[in-house]
Design an enzyme around this catalytic site. Structure first.
Site, mmCIF file in Angstrom:
data_model
loop_
_atom_site.group_PDB
_atom_site.id
_atom_site.type_symbol
_atom_site.label_atom_id
_atom_site.label_comp_id
_atom_site.label_asym_id
_atom_site.label_seq_id
_atom_site.Cartn_x
_atom_site.Cartn_y
_atom_site.Cartn_z
ATOM 1 N N CYS A 85 0.738 -1.224 0.046
ATOM 2 C CA CYS A 85 0.040 0.103 0.105
ATOM 3 C C CYS A 85 0.844 1.315 -0.029
ATOM 4 O O CYS A 85 2.025 1.196 0.620
ATOM 5 C CB CYS A 85 -1.108 0.192 1.337
ATOM 6 S SG CYS A 85 -1.980 -1.219 1.297
ATOM 7 N N GLU A 106 17.335 -17.320 -9.282
ATOM 8 C CA GLU A 106 16.915 -15.623 -9.572
ATOM 9 C C GLU A 106 16.216 -15.383 -10.773
ATOM 10 O O GLU A 106 15.160 -14.969 -11.255
ATOM 11 C CB GLU A 106 18.016 -14.686 -9.332
ATOM 12 C CG GLU A 106 17.622 -13.134 -9.540
ATOM 13 C CD GLU A 106 16.574 -12.726 -8.754
ATOM 14 O OE1 GLU A 106 16.024 -13.308 -7.710
ATOM 15 O OE2 GLU A 106 15.988 -11.587 -9.255
ATOM 16 N N ASN A 150 -1.348 2.174 5.765
ATOM 17 C CA ASN A 150 -0.565 1.079 5.239
ATOM 18 C C ASN A 150 -0.017 0.359 6.467
ATOM 19 O O ASN A 150 0.611 1.089 7.555
ATOM 20 C CB ASN A 150 0.758 1.777 4.396
ATOM 21 C CG ASN A 150 1.821 0.886 4.033
ATOM 22 O OD1 ASN A 150 1.395 -0.360 3.797
ATOM 23 N ND2 ASN A 150 2.878 1.295 3.953
ATOM 24 N N GLY A 151 -0.219 -0.867 6.246
ATOM 25 C CA GLY A 151 0.122 -1.814 7.407
ATOM 26 C C GLY A 151 -0.616 -2.655 7.796
ATOM 27 O O GLY A 151 -1.796 -3.154 7.157
ATOM 28 N N LYS A 188 12.204 -14.389 -11.841
ATOM 29 C CA LYS A 188 11.823 -13.239 -12.716
ATOM 30 C C LYS A 188 10.798 -13.659 -13.838
ATOM 31 O O LYS A 188 9.799 -12.876 -13.976
ATOM 32 C CB LYS A 188 13.071 -12.661 -13.516
ATOM 33 C CG LYS A 188 13.970 -11.833 -12.605
ATOM 34 C CD LYS A 188 13.632 -10.645 -12.358
ATOM 35 C CE LYS A 188 13.052 -10.338 -10.993
ATOM 36 N NZ LYS A 188 13.794 -10.463 -9.723
ATOM 37 N N HIS A 199 16.858 -37.190 -9.303
ATOM 38 C CA HIS A 199 16.127 -37.817 -8.024
ATOM 39 C C HIS A 199 14.620 -37.578 -8.129
ATOM 40 O O HIS A 199 14.342 -37.416 -7.094
ATOM 41 C CB HIS A 199 16.987 -37.173 -6.938
ATOM 42 C CG HIS A 199 18.386 -37.617 -6.948
ATOM 43 N ND1 HIS A 199 18.871 -38.831 -6.544
ATOM 44 C CD2 HIS A 199 19.463 -36.960 -7.184
ATOM 45 C CE1 HIS A 199 20.132 -38.848 -6.548
ATOM 46 N NE2 HIS A 199 20.625 -37.601 -7.158
ATOM 47 N N GLU A 224 7.484 -14.204 -12.075
ATOM 48 C CA GLU A 224 6.610 -13.148 -11.596
ATOM 49 C C GLU A 224 6.261 -12.228 -12.521
ATOM 50 O O GLU A 224 5.123 -11.641 -12.277
ATOM 51 C CB GLU A 224 7.497 -12.282 -10.219
ATOM 52 C CG GLU A 224 8.653 -11.705 -10.741
ATOM 53 C CD GLU A 224 9.569 -10.887 -9.573
ATOM 54 O OE1 GLU A 224 10.411 -10.616 -9.760
ATOM 55 O OE2 GLU A 224 8.595 -10.498 -8.582
ATOM 56 N N LYS A 247 5.626 -4.008 -4.680
ATOM 57 C CA LYS A 247 7.188 -4.106 -4.446
ATOM 58 C C LYS A 247 7.769 -4.013 -2.977
ATOM 59 O O LYS A 247 8.814 -4.756 -2.727
ATOM 60 C CB LYS A 247 7.654 -2.664 -5.050
ATOM 61 C CG LYS A 247 9.200 -2.656 -5.355
ATOM 62 C CD LYS A 247 9.900 -1.795 -6.328
ATOM 63 C CE LYS A 247 11.147 -2.140 -6.338
ATOM 64 N NZ LYS A 247 11.699 -3.340 -6.969
ATOM 65 N N TRP A 292 -2.784 -2.667 -1.525
ATOM 66 C CA TRP A 292 -2.543 -4.123 -1.702
ATOM 67 C C TRP A 292 -3.270 -4.685 -0.776
ATOM 68 O O TRP A 292 -3.029 -4.832 0.429
ATOM 69 C CB TRP A 292 -1.074 -4.270 -1.811
ATOM 70 C CG TRP A 292 -0.657 -5.577 -2.032
ATOM 71 C CD1 TRP A 292 -0.368 -5.961 -3.287
ATOM 72 C CD2 TRP A 292 -0.581 -6.781 -1.357
ATOM 73 N NE1 TRP A 292 -0.010 -7.281 -3.266
ATOM 74 C CE2 TRP A 292 -0.059 -7.874 -2.218
ATOM 75 C CE3 TRP A 292 -0.493 -7.009 0.130
ATOM 76 C CZ2 TRP A 292 0.217 -9.019 -1.550
ATOM 77 C CZ3 TRP A 292 -0.167 -8.183 0.591
ATOM 78 C CH2 TRP A 292 0.040 -9.403 -0.251
ATOM 79 N N ARG A 329 3.481 -0.027 -5.181
ATOM 80 C CA ARG A 329 3.361 -0.630 -3.726
ATOM 81 C C ARG A 329 1.929 -1.383 -3.824
ATOM 82 O O ARG A 329 1.901 -2.173 -2.538
ATOM 83 C CB ARG A 329 3.502 0.408 -2.693
ATOM 84 C CG ARG A 329 4.579 1.362 -2.736
ATOM 85 C CD ARG A 329 4.430 2.495 -1.726
ATOM 86 N NE ARG A 329 4.547 1.679 -0.364
ATOM 87 C CZ ARG A 329 5.507 1.373 0.243
ATOM 88 N NH1 ARG A 329 6.669 1.672 -0.098
ATOM 89 N NH2 ARG A 329 5.434 1.012 1.517
HETATM 90 C C1 F6R Z 1 11.441 -10.078 -6.967
HETATM 91 C C2 F6R Z 1 11.343 -8.742 -5.721
HETATM 92 C C3 F6R Z 1 11.191 -9.521 -4.453
HETATM 93 C C4 F6R Z 1 12.073 -8.736 -3.541
HETATM 94 C C5 F6R Z 1 11.853 -9.330 -2.094
HETATM 95 C C6 F6R Z 1 12.683 -8.450 -1.001
HETATM 96 O O1 F6R Z 1 11.642 -9.114 -8.102
HETATM 97 O O2 F6R Z 1 11.650 -7.797 -6.074
HETATM 98 O O3 F6R Z 1 11.365 -10.852 -4.343
HETATM 99 O O4 F6R Z 1 13.559 -9.237 -3.605
HETATM 100 O O5 F6R Z 1 10.414 -8.650 -1.762
HETATM 101 O O6 F6R Z 1 12.490 -7.334 -1.084
HETATM 102 P P1 F6R Z 1 13.563 -5.967 -0.304
HETATM 103 O O7 F6R Z 1 14.724 -6.141 -1.108
HETATM 104 O O8 F6R Z 1 13.013 -4.625 -0.606
HETATM 105 O O9 F6R Z 1 13.656 -6.271 1.097
#
Ligand code: F6R
Length: 586
Positions: A2, A459, A97-98, A463, A482, A466, A581, A73, A27
């Protein structure tokens, strides 16, 4: 999760609130809303969907000079208008937010006191609780002090009190909040991009701070007393929050990597701490930052010859720990606000353990609370899927490994100088579109690697999932047989990462095993690895460099591949479904 914003000043508030909300859409983007004062009354407009839905519902030219806004969110309660913010109960209007963890208990108490609720959110309960105490005390600061004692959880909240339209009140605990300072105007925001277009001065609030904000004055209270706050200045240009001609922030941000590594050359090294002196080294993070931690573990173990333990923050914070004062816990976070990561840092501090934050966002909670902080200097990242910030985490971890090893930086400086041009050459390659066409309709994709290459594969896998919504799994290549190899069918794409010459023959054998079962083989490899054509359908070659820089060169093609696949699938690349994010809830 949020985003909240607020404005009070002499300009028309609605264009500012909408603009600011758009920059915070990363957010959360389930629903949005604003509340503003007009003719001595509060008007609320809100709807489900993205900010442009809200924008289409309002007249930006309305003569209002104060207001608050929210992009959601969803946590408690579905994506409905009633659950979207702002909430209004009695004399109180707020955005939050929270998470208020004890909201059910409080809700029952308020229902007994005749309060009625129209939605399911914890935020509406917070609003009613404030209204309840405000009716008793008629003093909003005393009210908020009482409320803070009663609520459990996290909050960044902006509050408007009826008939007190010269002020907006804000409170925060464990959720980010800044106050931007202008000339005869002030701003409230969850994050810097929201106010960058208006001011470069801001103050940071601490947990339990209560701020009273008018157009001329900001007064901050904590524990009954007025506290003085430092005024910070952003160093960024407003330009960093524009797409600069790219179709998506994600693509723009991947392309920023070459200038970031070029400009960070010596700067970053100055603040690198000595970590060899600690008895045990742990790395704790979530998501991509956790993958950066795994890659960092490999770099550190190789170069400083000590075991490093990497943990997912949401697990670490609740497990039995064996920390003490001689240990080091490295916390990695782009936002510096991830709830589980922040909680892990606090847990580590309870053991007296030194904490080192590797953080991107200046002044974020993790940056402020860690014993030592090293900034990754990736500048603002807007796309929900992290790319450049992840790369700069790797860059920083590499520098930490080098600085703590027997290697002298002067011996590898030429390798660092080479990096930016190597990144440019990877960005100029058109092969990702071609590979994307081959795989974008697939239902299942596998990523393989061994050692550090497995962590890079993890990683790349994240990507793709997501932003392109394709189910994929990453495996240490030797482990596939396995069980999981049963899933390999004719044409199943298998994407392998190979940057490690020592173990290359082993992964090549594993690749043969999947090819024999019909897999389409795509390999991302550094150009020092010689690979016979029989091992791949497509080979993506990247330039080679010293070991600590190879992960950067190998991950960028996987980021670009995910981007191209998402593009072909018409996905909302910068704002993937169900995500946000900054994950400020557990
Ligand atoms: C994936 C992504 C998330 C963040 C994770 C940690 O693309 O962005 O997996 O890496 O939510 O976020 P931070 O780095 O802000 O603690």
């Amino acid at each position: 999760m949020c985003g909240i914003v607020g404005y009070i000043g002499k300009k028309k508030a609605l264009p500012i609130l909408i603009n600011s909300l758009k920059t915070l859409e990363y957010r959360g983007y389930d629903s949005s809303g604003i509340a503003y004062m007009i003719n001595n009354e509060i008007k609320i407009v809100k709807d489900v969907g993205k900010i442009n839905v809200l924008e289409n519902k309002i007249n930006l030219e309305v003569n209002t000079y104060m207001g608050i806004g929210h992009t959601r969110w969803a946590t408690h309660g579905g994506v409905t208008i009633n659950n979207s913010h702002p909430h209004r109960v009695g004399n109180i209007t707020l955005v939050h937010n929270g998470i208020i963890e004890n909201y059910l208990e409080l809700k029952n108490k308020l229902i007994d006191l005749d309060y009625k609720f129209i939605g399911e959110t914890d935020s509406e309960v917070l609003c009613a609780l404030i209204d309840y105490y405000y009716n008793k005390t008629e003093n909003i600061i005393h009210t908020i002090e009482k409320v803070i004692k009663e609520i459990k959880g996290s909050y960044a909240t902006a509050i408007i009190v009826d008939d007190d339209y010269d002020n907006i009140y804000v409170i925060r605990k464990d959720s980010p909040l800044i106050i931007g300072i202008g000339n005869d105007e002030n701003f409230i925001a969850s994050d810097v991009p929201a106010i960058l277009g208006y001011t470069n001065k801001y103050i940071l609030l601490n947990d339990y701070d209560i701020a009273k904000i008018s157009n001329k004055e900001i007064t901050v209270y904590n524990n009954g007393s007025i506290v003085k706050k430092d005024i910070n200045e952003f160093e960024y240009e407003n330009d960093v929050v524009s797409k600069q001609g790219y179709n998506h922030y994600m693509l723009k941000e991947i392309h920023e990597v070459s200038s970031l590594v070029r400009n960070n050359l010596v700067d970053n090294l100055r603040n690198i701490p000595d970590i060899k002196k600690y008895k045990n080294i742990y790395i704790v993070a979530c998501g991509s930052a956790y993958h950066a931690g795994l890659i960092g573990k490999n770099m550190l173990e190789e170069l400083i010859n000590k075991p490093v333990y990497v943990e997912i923050a949401s697990e670490f914070r609740y497990k039995k720990l064996f920390l003490d004062k001689e240990d080091l816990v490295i916390i990695i976070s782009q936002s510096g606000e991830t709830a589980d990561t922040l909680a892990s840092l606090r847990v580590a501090k309870e053991y007296g353990t030194t904490t080192l934050g590797i953080v991107n966002v200046f002044g974020s909670s993790i940056a402020r609370e860690a014993s030592i902080v090293v900034y990754t200097n990736a500048l603002i990242e807007i796309a929900v899927a992290t790319t450049k910030a992840f790369v700069m985490q790797l860059y920083t971890l590499g520098l930490i490994a080098i600085k703590n090893s027997n290697i002298r930086y002067s011996d590898v400086i030429s390798n660092y100088r080479l990096l930016a041009n190597q990144v440019d050459s990877i960005l100029e390659n058109n092969i990702y579109k071609e590979v994307a066409k081959l795989i974008y309709k697939e239902k299942d994709i596998f990523f393989l690697g061994r050692g550090i290459d497995y962590y890079i594969a993890m990683e790349g896998n994240l990507k793709l999932k997501e932003i392109a919504y394709i189910h994929s799994e990453s495996y240490p290549a030797g482990e596939l047989k396995h069980g999981t190899i049963a899933l390999i069918e004719k044409d199943t794409p298998v994407i392998s990462v190979i940057t490690n010459n020592i173990i290359k023959d082993k992964i090549l054998s594993n690749i043969k095993e999947v090819i024999s079962r019909g897999a389409k083989s795509i390999i991302v490899a550094t150009d020092d690895i010689k690979i016979d054509k029989s091992y791949y359908d497509i080979l993506i070659q990247v330039p080679t460099n010293i070991d600590v820089l190879k992960p950067i060169l190998a991950i960028i093609p996987l980021q670009l591949l995910a981007y191209e696949v998402a593009l072909l699938n018409n996905c909302d690349i910068d704002k993937p479904r169900n995500l946000a994010k900054s994950v400020t809830v557990e």
